[in-house]
Scaffold this active site. Structure first.
Site, mmCIF file in Angstrom:
data_model
loop_
_atom_site.group_PDB
_atom_site.id
_atom_site.type_symbol
_atom_site.label_atom_id
_atom_site.label_comp_id
_atom_site.label_asym_id
_atom_site.label_seq_id
_atom_site.Cartn_x
_atom_site.Cartn_y
_atom_site.Cartn_z
ATOM 1 N N CYS B 9 0.825 -1.192 0.000
ATOM 2 C CA CYS B 9 0.000 0.000 0.000
ATOM 3 C C CYS B 9 0.869 1.257 0.000
ATOM 4 C CB CYS B 9 -0.831 -0.061 1.280
ATOM 5 S SG CYS B 9 -2.348 0.799 1.201
ATOM 6 N N CYS B 10 0.620 2.189 -0.941
ATOM 7 C CA CYS B 10 1.290 3.487 -0.873
ATOM 8 C C CYS B 10 0.306 4.568 -1.315
ATOM 9 C CB CYS B 10 2.570 3.519 -1.702
ATOM 10 S SG CYS B 10 2.329 3.438 -3.483
ATOM 11 N N VAL B 11 0.777 5.785 -1.606
ATOM 12 C CA VAL B 11 -0.152 6.891 -1.868
ATOM 13 C C VAL B 11 -1.068 6.575 -3.058
ATOM 14 C CG1 VAL B 11 -0.358 9.323 -2.484
ATOM 15 C CG2 VAL B 11 1.371 8.591 -0.857
ATOM 16 N N VAL B 41 -3.698 4.019 -0.613
ATOM 17 C CA VAL B 41 -4.264 4.071 0.735
ATOM 18 C C VAL B 41 -5.770 4.340 0.694
ATOM 19 C CG1 VAL B 41 -2.286 4.570 2.204
ATOM 20 C CG2 VAL B 41 -3.364 6.416 0.942
#
Lengths: 435, 105
Positions: B9-11, B41
């Site tokens: 999970c990242c931006v 996210v």
């Protein structure tokens, strides 16, 4: 206290405060909502590009106008209802972030709330007429579209917040008893909060219409949106906020924490207004837009790190740096640069933090000056942020090759600016290895 | 044992998808059967509610959301860890995969 102690303290404070701002629930919901509706605005950009750049290449007069109906319809379904779309989406996101179990209910109330505050009479110009006439029974694109975006945000947030708060009060829940199917009683649960929120907005709006001959949309736009937009998208305001966001990324936390909340909403309003003006052949109002920032201020990703990669290929003598640069170049072409930021690393690397933060400022100033001097067109098309540099400059300005020249100049300056700091960083690494 | 699923999970789910590819290669090479995918996210809730996930890894750029995302997992027994900056930067799929496998045991 040692010098390093102060620096560490600064980083801790700075990071903590930034995260507090970025995690504030309304700002976070705002960021989520914008992420959700972004595809529509990119679609609008595509429509504008086809209509105003592609079609005029080979079509003329009436045929051109007939063909342009295509893009105009896309603009109607995207930019012209931007406020109408953002209100329920932000209500939904806020409800979700508050862990409220019926986010769709909040979205419905937000949408209804926005319509309630719309003016009941409008001044309109008939297609063949010269004088405006007063009409009723219509919503105007100027209220539900780009100009109404901020109103959509505020009304969406207020309506859904009130709705969620009221829904949690046990006393005003309608209880139908145990024999009623749960689905039926659920539909009654939100009844009183919905009525209360909509009624409140209706009362406020009615007083404004009747007593003061104004409306909430107008008030929000003039009292909140425009002052905020003017400060945050002025050259110093914009550069300051953007730099703070980038500095945060230098400490390992994504710049979207700051920029996604304080900058993106107002910059996107500017982009959308530019797109709209360009689509209808009017004067393009703004230089600083979200796509201006993406195109000239983050070539290869935050910090314009593609300049560092090129500097590394040319002058680096350290093998790991060259390895990271090789690994990072392909994602970098698409403006994704986490490998450089964490792998090179730029994070907590003071010599490289300086160009990481300042190169975008220099590039943006060059691009700003070039626009003011009339050397290149203003940005009028929203292109996805993953569009490679040079291509994005060309498309964003509606096909102006001079924007590509400006990007090449900025890029060259960026490489030259990164070189000395990269050298210092390498000296530090070499010295550490020796010890 | 059923096939495990790791979620990164990242931006925007962009840079983590790079690491996902590296991890998949490492898994193939080591003969480990595992599903790995990346998301943003803002897509976290949906994925958690719609899929059976055995391990969540966060990019260091969203480390500040660690507590909040852990809250969202509630009392489900799903390990959540932030990937180290160095491993993330070097896109060290092999090492990140190894740590994930250890987390899931």
């Amino acid at each position: 206290m040692t010098h390093k102690g102060i620096w560490q303290q600064f980083i801790d404070h700075f990071t903590r405060i930034s995260i507090k701002i970025g995690n504030q629930i309304h700002l976070r919901s705002l960021r989520d909502a914008f992420a959700m509706v972004m595809p529509l605005f990119i679609l609008a950009g595509l429509g504008v590009l086809i209509n105003n750049v592609f079609f005029p290449l080979f079509l003329k007069s009436t045929t051109l106008i007939n063909f342009q109906t295509f893009g105009n319809l896309i603009v109607n379904g995207t930019l012209n209802i931007a406020g109408l779309i953002i209100a329920p989406v932000i209500g939904y996101c806020l409800a979700r972030n508050r862990h409220y179990k019926n986010p769709l209910g909040a979205a419905i109330v937000s949408l209804a709330g926005l319509i309630v505050v719309m003016p009941t009479t409008l001044q309109a110009l008939p297609v063949a007429g010269k004088h405006t006439v007063e009409i009723t029974g219509f919503l105007s694109y100027s209220n539900i579209g780009v100009t109404g975006m901020f109103a959509g945000i505020i009304v969406g947030l207020v309506a859904s917040e009130l709705f969620i708060k009221l829904s949690k009060i046990e006393k005003i829940k309608i209880n139908l008893g145990e024999n009623v199917p749960p689905a039926v009683s659920d539909s009654f649960l939100t009844l009183i909060p919905t009525i209360a929120v909509i009624a409140l907005l209706a009362i406020i709006s009615a007083i404004l219409f009747v007593g003061f001959h104004t409306d909430l949309i107008k008030l929000i736009t003039t009292i909140i949106q425009e002052p905020l937009r003017k400060v945050n998208t002025s050259l110093p305001g914009f550069l300051l906020i953007y730099t703070v966001g980038n500095l945060l990324f230098g400490f390992g936390i994504h710049q979207a924490v700051i920029n996604g909340t304080l900058l993106d909403p107002v910059l996107l309003i500017n982009t959308n207004k530019n797109m709209q003006a360009f689509a209808s052949g009017e004067h393009v109002p703004y230089i600083i837009t979200s796509v201006f920032r993406d195109t000239f201020g983050m070539m290869g990703g935050t910090g314009s790190t593609i300049c560092l990669l090129v500097a590394t290929f040319m002058f680096s003598r350290i093998k790991p740096s060259r390895e990271v640069a090789k690994l990072s170049i392909v994602p970098g072409i698409f403006n994704i640069n986490e490998p450089v930021i964490y792998g090179y690393p730029i994070v907590f690397n003071i010599p490289l933090l300086i160009p990481f933060v300042l190169t975008p400022v220099i590039s943006l100033l060059i691009a700003y000056a070039a626009t003011v001097l009339g050397f290149m067109n203003r940005t009028v098309v929203l292109v996805p942020w993953t569009t490679p540099p040079l291509i994005n400059g060309f498309l964003a300005t509606g096909g102006d090759w001079r924007a590509v020249v400006v990007q090449l100049i900025s890029f060259t300056v960026g490489v030259l600016f990164y070189i000395p700091f990269m050298k210092i960083s390498e000296q530090v690494i070499l010295r550490q290895q020796k010890n | 044992m059923s096939k495990k699923t790791i979620m990164l999970c990242c931006v925007a789910g962009m840079s983590t998808s790079l690491l996902v590819n590296k991890m998949k290669k490492a898994a193939d090479a080591a003969g480990i059967e595992v599903n790995i995918f990346a998301t943003s996210v803002s897509g976290f809730d949906e994925e958690i509610n719609s899929k059976k996930i055995d391990c969540v890894l966060l990019g260091p750029q969203v480390s500040y959301m660690e507590n909040e995302l852990r809250d969202k997992l509630g009392n489900q027994d799903i390990p959540l860890r932030v990937i180290s900056m160095a491993d993330y930067g070097m896109m060290n799929g092999q090492k990140v995969l190894k740590e994930a496998v250890e987390l899931m045991q």
